[in-house]
Design a protein around this motif. Sequence first.
Motif, PDB file in Angstrom:
ATOM      1  N   GLU A   1       1.797  13.231  -8.682  1.00  0.00           N
ATOM      2  CA  GLU A   1       1.386  14.592  -8.342  1.00  0.00           C
ATOM      3  C   GLU A   1       2.563  15.556  -8.466  1.00  0.00           C
ATOM      4  O   GLU A   1       2.395  16.708  -8.898  1.00  0.00           O
ATOM      5  CB  GLU A   1       0.831  14.624  -6.916  1.00  0.00           C
ATOM      6  CG  GLU A   1      -0.492  13.868  -6.760  1.00  0.00           C
ATOM      7  CD  GLU A   1      -0.890  13.686  -5.309  1.00  0.00           C
ATOM      8  OE1 GLU A   1      -0.139  14.153  -4.420  1.00  0.00           O
ATOM      9  OE2 GLU A   1      -1.944  13.074  -5.063  1.00  0.00           O
ATOM     10  N   ARG A   2       3.754  15.080  -8.115  1.00  0.00           N
ATOM     11  CA  ARG A   2       4.945  15.933  -8.203  1.00  0.00           C
ATOM     12  C   ARG A   2       5.257  16.273  -9.658  1.00  0.00           C
ATOM     13  O   ARG A   2       5.574  17.420  -9.989  1.00  0.00           O
ATOM     14  CB  ARG A   2       6.126  15.201  -7.553  1.00  0.00           C
ATOM     15  CG  ARG A   2       7.401  16.026  -7.429  1.00  0.00           C
ATOM     16  CD  ARG A   2       8.471  15.228  -6.703  1.00  0.00           C
ATOM     17  NE  ARG A   2       9.687  15.989  -6.599  1.00  0.00           N
ATOM     18  CZ  ARG A   2       9.956  16.866  -5.639  1.00  0.00           C
ATOM     19  NH1 ARG A   2       9.077  17.085  -4.695  1.00  0.00           N
ATOM     20  NH2 ARG A   2      11.098  17.525  -5.626  1.00  0.00           N
TER      21      ARG A   2
ATOM     22  N   LEU B   1      13.323  16.061 -13.806  1.00  0.00           N
ATOM     23  CA  LEU B   1      13.698  16.847 -12.632  1.00  0.00           C
ATOM     24  C   LEU B   1      12.861  16.474 -11.407  1.00  0.00           C
ATOM     25  O   LEU B   1      13.333  16.571 -10.280  1.00  0.00           O
ATOM     26  CB  LEU B   1      13.564  18.341 -12.927  1.00  0.00           C
ATOM     27  CG  LEU B   1      14.526  18.905 -13.977  1.00  0.00           C
ATOM     28  CD1 LEU B   1      14.321  20.410 -14.129  1.00  0.00           C
ATOM     29  CD2 LEU B   1      15.973  18.605 -13.607  1.00  0.00           C
ATOM     30  N   ALA B   2      11.618  16.031 -11.639  1.00  0.00           N
ATOM     31  CA  ALA B   2      10.776  15.630 -10.508  1.00  0.00           C
ATOM     32  C   ALA B   2      11.377  14.440  -9.770  1.00  0.00           C
ATOM     33  O   ALA B   2      11.167  14.263  -8.564  1.00  0.00           O
ATOM     34  CB  ALA B   2       9.370  15.291 -10.991  1.00  0.00           C
ATOM     35  N   ALA B   3      12.125  13.606 -10.483  1.00  0.00           N
ATOM     36  CA  ALA B   3      12.708  12.413  -9.872  1.00  0.00           C
ATOM     37  C   ALA B   3      14.002  12.704  -9.113  1.00  0.00           C
ATOM     38  O   ALA B   3      14.477  11.848  -8.361  1.00  0.00           O
ATOM     39  CB  ALA B   3      12.964  11.357 -10.948  1.00  0.00           C
ATOM     40  N   LEU B   4      14.579  13.893  -9.313  1.00  0.00           N
ATOM     41  CA  LEU B   4      15.820  14.214  -8.608  1.00  0.00           C
ATOM     42  C   LEU B   4      15.536  14.569  -7.152  1.00  0.00           C
ATOM     43  O   LEU B   4      14.586  15.304  -6.866  1.00  0.00           O
ATOM     44  CB  LEU B   4      16.537  15.393  -9.279  1.00  0.00           C
ATOM     45  CG  LEU B   4      17.148  15.148 -10.653  1.00  0.00           C
ATOM     46  CD1 LEU B   4      17.857  16.411 -11.125  1.00  0.00           C
ATOM     47  CD2 LEU B   4      18.121  13.975 -10.627  1.00  0.00           C
ATOM     48  N   PRO B   5      16.340  14.074  -6.220  1.00  0.00           N
ATOM     49  CA  PRO B   5      16.127  14.385  -4.801  1.00  0.00           C
ATOM     50  C   PRO B   5      16.649  15.777  -4.448  1.00  0.00           C
ATOM     51  O   PRO B   5      17.735  15.936  -3.890  1.00  0.00           O
ATOM     52  CB  PRO B   5      16.911  13.284  -4.075  1.00  0.00           C
ATOM     53  CG  PRO B   5      18.000  12.915  -5.032  1.00  0.00           C
ATOM     54  CD  PRO B   5      17.419  13.087  -6.410  1.00  0.00           C
ATOM     55  N   THR B   6      15.854  16.799  -4.780  1.00  0.00           N
ATOM     56  CA  THR B   6      16.290  18.177  -4.590  1.00  0.00           C
ATOM     57  C   THR B   6      15.725  18.820  -3.330  1.00  0.00           C
ATOM     58  O   THR B   6      16.092  19.941  -2.998  1.00  0.00           O
ATOM     59  CB  THR B   6      15.874  19.025  -5.804  1.00  0.00           C
ATOM     60  OG1 THR B   6      14.454  18.892  -6.004  1.00  0.00           O
ATOM     61  CG2 THR B   6      16.587  18.552  -7.065  1.00  0.00           C
TER      62      THR B   6
ATOM     63  N   PHE C   1       0.837  -1.196   0.000  1.00  0.00           N
ATOM     64  CA  PHE C   1       0.000   0.000   0.000  1.00  0.00           C
ATOM     65  C   PHE C   1       0.877   1.253   0.000  1.00  0.00           C
ATOM     66  O   PHE C   1       0.592   2.231  -0.702  1.00  0.00           O
ATOM     67  CB  PHE C   1      -0.920   0.009   1.216  1.00  0.00           C
ATOM     68  CG  PHE C   1      -1.948   1.111   1.181  1.00  0.00           C
ATOM     69  CD1 PHE C   1      -3.137   0.952   0.494  1.00  0.00           C
ATOM     70  CD2 PHE C   1      -1.724   2.318   1.834  1.00  0.00           C
ATOM     71  CE1 PHE C   1      -4.088   1.966   0.441  1.00  0.00           C
ATOM     72  CE2 PHE C   1      -2.654   3.346   1.788  1.00  0.00           C
ATOM     73  CZ  PHE C   1      -3.841   3.162   1.094  1.00  0.00           C
ATOM     74  N   GLY C   2       1.946   1.216   0.797  1.00  0.00           N
ATOM     75  CA  GLY C   2       2.860   2.348   0.827  1.00  0.00           C
ATOM     76  C   GLY C   2       3.519   2.587  -0.518  1.00  0.00           C
ATOM     77  O   GLY C   2       3.739   3.736  -0.924  1.00  0.00           O
ATOM     78  N   LEU C   3       3.795   1.502  -1.240  1.00  0.00           N
ATOM     79  CA  LEU C   3       4.380   1.601  -2.565  1.00  0.00           C
ATOM     80  C   LEU C   3       3.437   2.337  -3.522  1.00  0.00           C
ATOM     81  O   LEU C   3       3.850   3.231  -4.255  1.00  0.00           O
ATOM     82  CB  LEU C   3       4.651   0.173  -3.045  1.00  0.00           C
ATOM     83  CG  LEU C   3       5.309  -0.107  -4.381  1.00  0.00           C
ATOM     84  CD1 LEU C   3       6.087  -1.406  -4.278  1.00  0.00           C
ATOM     85  CD2 LEU C   3       4.265  -0.247  -5.458  1.00  0.00           C
ATOM     86  N   ARG C   4       2.164   1.982  -3.489  1.00  0.00           N
ATOM     87  CA  ARG C   4       1.190   2.667  -4.348  1.00  0.00           C
ATOM     88  C   ARG C   4       1.037   4.129  -3.948  1.00  0.00           C
ATOM     89  O   ARG C   4       0.863   5.006  -4.798  1.00  0.00           O
ATOM     90  CB  ARG C   4      -0.157   1.946  -4.272  1.00  0.00           C
ATOM     91  CG  ARG C   4      -0.154   0.586  -4.952  1.00  0.00           C
ATOM     92  CD  ARG C   4      -1.561   0.042  -5.109  1.00  0.00           C
ATOM     93  NE  ARG C   4      -2.177  -0.287  -3.842  1.00  0.00           N
ATOM     94  CZ  ARG C   4      -2.086  -1.463  -3.244  1.00  0.00           C
ATOM     95  NH1 ARG C   4      -1.396  -2.432  -3.819  1.00  0.00           N
ATOM     96  NH2 ARG C   4      -2.681  -1.684  -2.086  1.00  0.00           N
ATOM     97  N   HIS C   5       1.106   4.399  -2.644  1.00  0.00           N
ATOM     98  CA  HIS C   5       1.007   5.773  -2.159  1.00  0.00           C
ATOM     99  C   HIS C   5       2.178   6.606  -2.687  1.00  0.00           C
ATOM    100  O   HIS C   5       1.992   7.760  -3.117  1.00  0.00           O
ATOM    101  CB  HIS C   5       0.994   5.776  -0.630  1.00  0.00           C
ATOM    102  CG  HIS C   5       0.860   7.131  -0.017  1.00  0.00           C
ATOM    103  ND1 HIS C   5      -0.285   7.889  -0.125  1.00  0.00           N
ATOM    104  CD2 HIS C   5       1.742   7.883   0.718  1.00  0.00           C
ATOM    105  CE1 HIS C   5      -0.120   9.029   0.512  1.00  0.00           C
ATOM    106  NE2 HIS C   5       1.103   9.051   1.015  1.00  0.00           N
TER     107      HIS C   5
END
Length: 215
Positions: free
Chosen positions: A70-71, A94-99, A59-63
Amino acid sequence: MPKRVDHAERRTEIAEALVRAAGRLGLHAVGMRDVAAEAGVSLRLVQYYFQSKEKLLLFGLRHLAEQFGERVAARVRAAGDDPGPREMIEALLLAALPTDAESRVFHHLYTSYAVLAMTDEALAAQPFIKDPDTAEATVARLLRQAAEAGRLRPGTDAGAEAVGLLAMSAGLGTSILVGQRDAESATGVLRYHLDRIFQPPVPAPHEPPGQAPGD
């Protein structure tokens, strides 16, 4: 009259507690008791909604997947009213980068899920683990759209470039997490490679000197 419990909201709250606790302790180490403490509820309540740690993880994975979607959507909206293929690809990468704190936790847990999926068939079967295939198809489609509009440099292979860009984004994200480079440097590398495959925008025509608009 007793207050009616919103079970979907309660499950989401527990999933968010899992994300916070796993962000501190690591996904492999976090337990249901840790999640209960983080959520401020009893262990029995967590077990009521999620009978096992595996079900809680799924469930956490889907969350997490929903949060990432959304990001990306927020970055696309920030790119303007009518973003083109280049802007949409850049928003996704860029959304996937840990910024920031949120994206650092996402990248950390996504990587942890991927590692656990190597030995857990239930996790490996989840669509979230297969999302890179969806992302590759999306980026490749956007690159083909750009090619049809004359925005890609001649000879660009949309499929190969999609794989390379996403792999680069993932690797750059990890390099940020371990302190090899900062977010600004990683962003610069991604934009450099986008500049390499996209044609520069055509400048708008200028009016001849001394001529008023409309003359």
